[in-house]
Design a protein around this motif. Structure first.
Motif, short mmCIF file in Angstrom:
data_model
loop_
_atom_site.label_atom_id
_atom_site.label_comp_id
_atom_site.label_asym_id
_atom_site.label_seq_id
_atom_site.Cartn_x
_atom_site.Cartn_y
_atom_site.Cartn_z
N UNK A 725 0.85 -1.19 0.00
CA UNK A 725 0.00 0.00 0.00
C UNK A 725 0.89 1.24 0.00
N UNK A 726 0.53 2.21 -0.84
CA UNK A 726 1.28 3.46 -0.91
C UNK A 726 2.47 3.43 -1.84
N UNK A 727 2.82 2.24 -2.37
CA UNK A 727 3.94 2.14 -3.30
C UNK A 727 3.58 2.82 -4.62
N UNK A 728 4.45 3.68 -5.11
CA UNK A 728 4.18 4.42 -6.35
C UNK A 728 4.65 3.60 -7.55
N UNK A 729 3.75 3.38 -8.47
CA UNK A 729 4.06 2.65 -9.70
C UNK A 729 3.73 3.50 -10.91
N UNK A 730 4.48 3.30 -11.98
CA UNK A 730 4.24 4.02 -13.24
C UNK A 730 4.04 3.01 -14.37
N UNK A 731 3.04 3.27 -15.17
CA UNK A 731 2.79 2.45 -16.37
C UNK A 731 3.07 3.31 -17.59
N UNK A 732 4.17 3.01 -18.29
CA UNK A 732 4.58 3.77 -19.48
C UNK A 732 4.00 3.14 -20.72
N UNK A 733 3.31 3.94 -21.54
CA UNK A 733 2.67 3.44 -22.76
C UNK A 733 3.13 4.28 -23.95
#
Length: 874
Positions: A725-733
């Motif tokens: 919880x609270x972990x920042x993730x990025x999805x690059x498209x």
């Protein structure tokens, strides 16, 4: 005996020459590509690699271990093996695999293809020897046999080895057809056509169409219309039906299988259209062309090459005075019909069994090559009637056309095509002129022409095969996997279980390795199952394949997946759902801790399961909610922000739904967007992205300690593992194609509590299997109230279900999600028995037996009456 054998060898010397020469050419190809028996490269490519090869290996295993040929649990969660057998493997030559063994299946395939090429050359040479139209056997006919065997059709489709039986048996079938028309004897025609129907019903269908029009043209070109016509039509129809009857035991089961697959789902075209112009078609007669195997693009042209000499002689045929005009008209009318059949969509659809092939177009083009070669042989047998000027003029005309093909830059014509074709056109023209002018040297010139035909095939074709798959990549890990599977079998006490690999090499690894899996790629696959698995987030073409990649715990439970074997270093197995139980070399076997039985009871409201949704998490949620009463086993991960690069901002509704529509701002510049995700609780996260405008997506953590990429040209639910919880993730498209388009992007987390609670409820409602074989399954299940027994068995009308010894009615057997087998149950404990029978097999066997009796009667009765007449005369 020795004298008879010597006489036979002499009589068949040119047939053996064409056969042996073809073997030599295949050995040359093998040598050039470092293929068996000279190296480690296999002949496998495309569907032969992914489908036919693994299925042939499974056939070997079934024959050796005495397993049923009717049904297989190995591919696609279970399906008709008999349908696949008759579609791909029923050629008598397929049984050659028994001489090679499972691990050497790739070598067996190369040998089978070699045999079929050599036999194609031999059968055509035999045709010229026995046909009343030719009655000749020489170096020339052997050479034309070689040209036929290595025609454009073979170069393009050699790896569809089941189709080669059509090419191989066509000369024998036509020989039988001619004898039927000329002499009234239909035995050869009937038996050879029946053999083709058994070996490959698909090619037999096309050959039957060809036979109808060949019979018309042959009769019109040789016989007068009258009483003989009616007799010929009657015998042609009768022996054709008899051939179908003899092979009914294979045709009828195949027919029932085809009703459930995609091959019969096309609609007939409403508007007429054509595929190519005449000039491009004529250019396809040239040598050294790149073969056509795709049905899309600018150069979708038929594979009709069968030698430059064939083209020259086919034109000379028109100038041969001893050949009646009506024969010339009828034969070229047949060529015209075949041309129109390849070019007009209406006819093309009919030829392909009222279906447009997804790829591999013009699958009957070898019929055209056969006709063209027969004209060439007729012309060369009468070459003495042609003056030298005509030969030179035609040779010059063909040479000029070849040069013109380069100038106009016809599709599919390369520089080497022009050079090789022109060189052989010139040499053939000179050789034909010498053959015509110097009869005393005809034997030597025949040998020269044979050598030229061999040289043309060797020079023009050898570079156009696609052979580059190493055998070690395909077969070297087979022994290790068998050791691993043996451990799992022991662990399961040889009871039924399903398993899958995390990284499949072929689409049918389950058939190759011999395990009960979920993946499948076959023309005989259930289309509705492909639809369902696609909607559940598996990679699928929505037609005839679906391929397993590490899936959600919900999917794995739904389909009773007991083990997942990790053979990829790039994949981590979540410890909260899997337990490692065995390792052999690169294979790590993990037990799925949440595997449900093959069948379990669910509320009858399962009929309301919504399987039609672009969002696979909604489809899985819908099932779990109805089956367990637990809502939202998957929870949407909120998107906190979206970063844009050269793309207009998305609307809030788009981001909320996951259905994104993009518009780039400046064409020609890189474009992309990045979604920022912050999970609200610790959970396993999954993503599903589908777009024709995106090649690869990347998911990364803020500090780059986590990084994963997925190629989405084969979209499937992508497991990102467990995140806090609270972990920042990025999805690059990144956008790789188009200035506007669609991106479906769904990101969900698993509600582990809802999943485990639902799992326990379903596990307690499971069916206990008491016995199981390839075609039978028995078990007991307790229904607490009126409900539906859900099974992860593909729905098929061939399943009969018995409830407490009483056969279930049609109303009691239901299709769950349009694809899975379900049974309506009343409350109480029940004994359930499933029995699979190949529909049409029993009646097919009866029809085949009756047809055999009729055929024997047609042979014996005339002999009996002839004997009676002779005795009466005495």
């Amino acid at each position: 005996m020795k004298a008879k054998l010597k006489a036979w060898a002499y009589n068949w010397r040119f047939i053996m020459l064409s056969f042996g020469t073809s073997l030599g050419i295949m050995l040359l190809i093998a040598f050039c590509y470092d293929m068996f028996p000279f190296g480690d490269i296999t002949i496998l490519r495309m569907d032969l690699y992914h489908q036919y090869g693994p299925l042939l290996a499974e056939l070997y295993d079934r024959l050796v271990h005495g397993q049923s040929l009717v049904y297989s649990w190995q591919f696609g969660g279970g399906g008709s093996f008999l349908g696949n057998f008759f579609n791909y493997l029923s050629s008598p030559l397929s049984f050659v695999v028994l001489l090679f063994g499972h691990k050497n299946t790739t070598d067996a395939i190369a040998f089978i293809i070699t045999l079929k090429a050599a036999l194609s050359a031999a059968t055509l040479t035999y045709y010229f020897k026995e046909s009343n139209e030719y009655k000749t056997s020489s170096f020339l006919t052997a050479g034309f046999g070689v040209l036929y065997a290595f025609s454009g059709y073979f170069i393009a489709y050699y790896w569809n080895f089941m189709w080669l039986d059509g090419m191989m048996l066509l000369p024998i079938i036509i020989l039988g057809l001619e004898k039927l028309i000329d002499e009234g004897r239909g035995l050869l025609y009937c038996l050879s056509l029946a053999l083709l129907m058994f070996s490959t019903y698909y090619m037999a269908y096309m050959v039957c169409i060809f036979c109808v029009f060949y019979a018309i043209c042959y009769y019109a070109g040789k016989h007068k219309f009258g009483k003989k016509l009616a007799v010929s039509i009657g015998k042609f129809a009768g022996y054709s039906v008899l051939a179908g009857g003899l092979s009914a035991f294979s045709l009828l089961p195949t027919f029932y299988c085809l009703r459930t697959c995609s091959a019969t789902s096309d609609s007939f075209p409403t508007e007429i259209s054509t595929y190519f112009d005449v000039f491009d078609f004529l250019c396809q007669h040239l040598a050294a062309l790149e073969p056509t195997i795709r049905s899309s693009g600018e150069d979708v042209l038929p594979n009709i090459f069968c030698g430059i000499i064939t083209v020259i002689l086919a034109l000379i045929y028109l100038y041969t005075k001893s050949i009646p005009l009506k024969e010339k008209v009828s034969r070229f009318a047949l060529l015209l019909f075949l041309f129109l059949s390849m070019n007009i969509n209406y006819l093309n659809n009919i030829w392909h069994a009222f279906h447009f092939p997804n790829d591999l177009p013009y699958r009957f083009s070898y019929c055209y090559s056969f006709v063209l070669i027969t004209l060439a042989v007729k012309a060369i047998l009468r070459l003495h009637e042609i003056d030298s000027k005509t030969i030179l003029t035609i040779g010059l005309g063909v040479s000029a056309f070849i040069v013109l093909a380069e100038e106009i830059t016809s599709k599919n014509v390369k520089t080497e095509t022009v050079i090789i074709s022109l060189a052989f056109a010139i040499v053939y023209t000179i050789a034909l002129k010498v053959l015509k002018d110097h009869k005393a040297q005809s034997f030597a010139m025949s040998i020269l022409l044979f050598c030229l035909m061999f040289a043309e095939v060797a020079i023009a074709n050898t570079d156009n095969y696609d052979i580059d798959q190493p055998k070690k990549n395909y077969a070297s890990d087979y022994p290790d996997f068998k050791v691993l599977k043996s451990k799992l079998d022991t662990r399961e006490k040889d009871k039924f279980y399903r398993m899958e690999l995390t990284d499949l090499r072929t689409r049918m690894d389950n058939s190759w390795y011999g395990y009960n899996g979920l993946s499948v790629f076959s023309s005989m696959a259930y289309e509705r199952s492909a639809n369902l698995h696609s909607n559940l987030g598996m990679f699928s073409n929505y037609i005839n394949s679906y391929t397993y990649n590490p899936q959600t715990p919900v999917y794995n439970a739904m389909f009773s997946l007991k083990y997942v074997v990790n053979n990829s270093t790039a994949i981590d197995m979540p410890s909260n759902f899997y337990k490692k139980v065995a390792t052999v070399d690169k294979f790590d076997a993990y037990e799925n801790l949440y595997c449900l039985p093959l069948g379990f009871t669910v509320p009858s409201s399962i009929d309301a399961w919504n399987t039609i949704d672009a969002n696979p998490f909604n489809v899985q949620n819908s099932f779990w909610s109805i089956a367990t009463g637990n809502q939202d086993v998957f929870e949407k991960i909120p998107i906190n922000d979206c970063l844009y690069y050269n793309i207009d901002n998305f609307g809030e509704d788009e981001i909320e739904s996951g259905n994104l529509v993009f518009y780039t701002q400046n064409e020609g510049q890189n474009s992309s967007f990045t979604l920022k995700l912050i999970p609200e609780k610790t959970q396993n996260i999954y993503v599903y992205v589908e777009s024709s405008n995106v090649d690869t997506i990347t998911i990364r953590s803020e500090d780059d300690s986590f990084l994963k990429s997925q190629t989405i040209d084969e979209p499937y639910i992508f497991d990102l593992g467990k995140h806090k919880a609270g972990e920042v993730l990025y999805l690059d498209v990144p956008i790789t194609e188009g200035s506007s388009g669609f991106v479906d992007c769904y990101i969900y987390g698993l509600n582990e509590e809802a999943f485990k609670t639902g799992f326990e409820a379903l596990q307690n409602k499971g069916m206990e299997i008491t016995s199981m074989s390839d075609t039978k399954l028995s078990g007991t299940v307790t229904a607490k109230n009126n409900c539906t027994l859900y099974t992860s068995i593909n729905y098929d009308d061939s399943w009969d279900v018995y409830i407490d010894g009483v056969k279930a009615s049609e109303e009691q057997i239901v299709s769950i999600g349009g694809a899975l087998l379900g049974v309506r149950l009343d409350s109480g404990t029940h004994n359930i028995e499933f029995k699979y029978h190949a529909q049409g097999l029993s009646i097919g066997l009866l029809i085949s037996f009756a047809s055999l009796v009729i055929l024997i009667a047609t042979i014996l009765i005339p002999k009996f009456f002839k004997k009676e007449e002779k005795e009466a005369l005495v």
